[in-house]
Design a protein around this motif. Sequence first.
Motif, PDB file in Angstrom:
ATOM      1  N   VAL A  19       0.871  -1.175   0.000  1.00 10.06           N
ATOM      2  CA  VAL A  19       0.000   0.000   0.000  1.00 10.06           C
ATOM      3  C   VAL A  19       0.905   1.221   0.000  1.00 10.06           C
ATOM      4  O   VAL A  19       1.704   1.412   0.916  1.00 10.06           O
ATOM      5  N   LYS A  37      -8.782   1.627  -6.819  1.00 11.05           N
ATOM      6  CA  LYS A  37      -8.577   1.626  -5.379  1.00 11.05           C
ATOM      7  C   LYS A  37      -9.778   1.059  -4.641  1.00 11.05           C
ATOM      8  O   LYS A  37      -9.861   1.159  -3.430  1.00 11.05           O
ATOM      9  N   ALA A  46      -6.914   2.742   3.458  1.00  8.31           N
ATOM     10  CA  ALA A  46      -6.324   1.873   2.435  1.00  8.31           C
ATOM     11  C   ALA A  46      -6.015   0.491   3.007  1.00  8.31           C
ATOM     12  O   ALA A  46      -6.234  -0.532   2.346  1.00  8.31           O
ATOM     13  N   GLY A 103      -2.148   5.701  -1.371  1.00  6.93           N
ATOM     14  CA  GLY A 103      -3.288   4.792  -1.332  1.00  6.93           C
ATOM     15  C   GLY A 103      -3.370   3.830  -2.488  1.00  6.93           C
ATOM     16  O   GLY A 103      -4.350   3.099  -2.625  1.00  6.93           O
TER      17      GLY A 103
END
Length: 141
Positions: free
Chosen positions: A64, A80, A113, A68
């Motif tokens: 990660v 994402k 994230a 993000g």
Amino acid sequence: MNFRPRAKEAPEINLIPFIDVLLVILIFLMLSTTYSKFTEMQLTLPTADVEQMRDRPKEIVVSVGADGRYAVNRSSLEGKSVDTVAVALRDAAVAGKDSVIIISADASSPHQAVVTVMEAARRVGLSQITFATQTSASAGK
């Protein structure tokens, strides 16, 4: 009633029995310890590569980034969303439900994230999740 003060004697500690016991223990240890080596065999032990011994097919490394973005096993993902990450995890899970997800997140990556990766793993059915860390000595380099 006799109220006369009695002469108090100072207690005396006799060290001779204590020294005798220590000497017996010392003699016992000296006699039971062997200082000479008997016949030795020269052995050449096999060597192994540590990287080969690790069970790589079970590991799925999810990186990660600070912004993000995601990468699953070093291949970057376009989106994402949770669904995008879930599809990538399903494809990377060679060992099936026994696969272990290693989340390697940047220190400044958004918390959401990492939660997205965990949610994607839950959707795929992968329950073994661990986080990659580094020691504070190597972090300053």
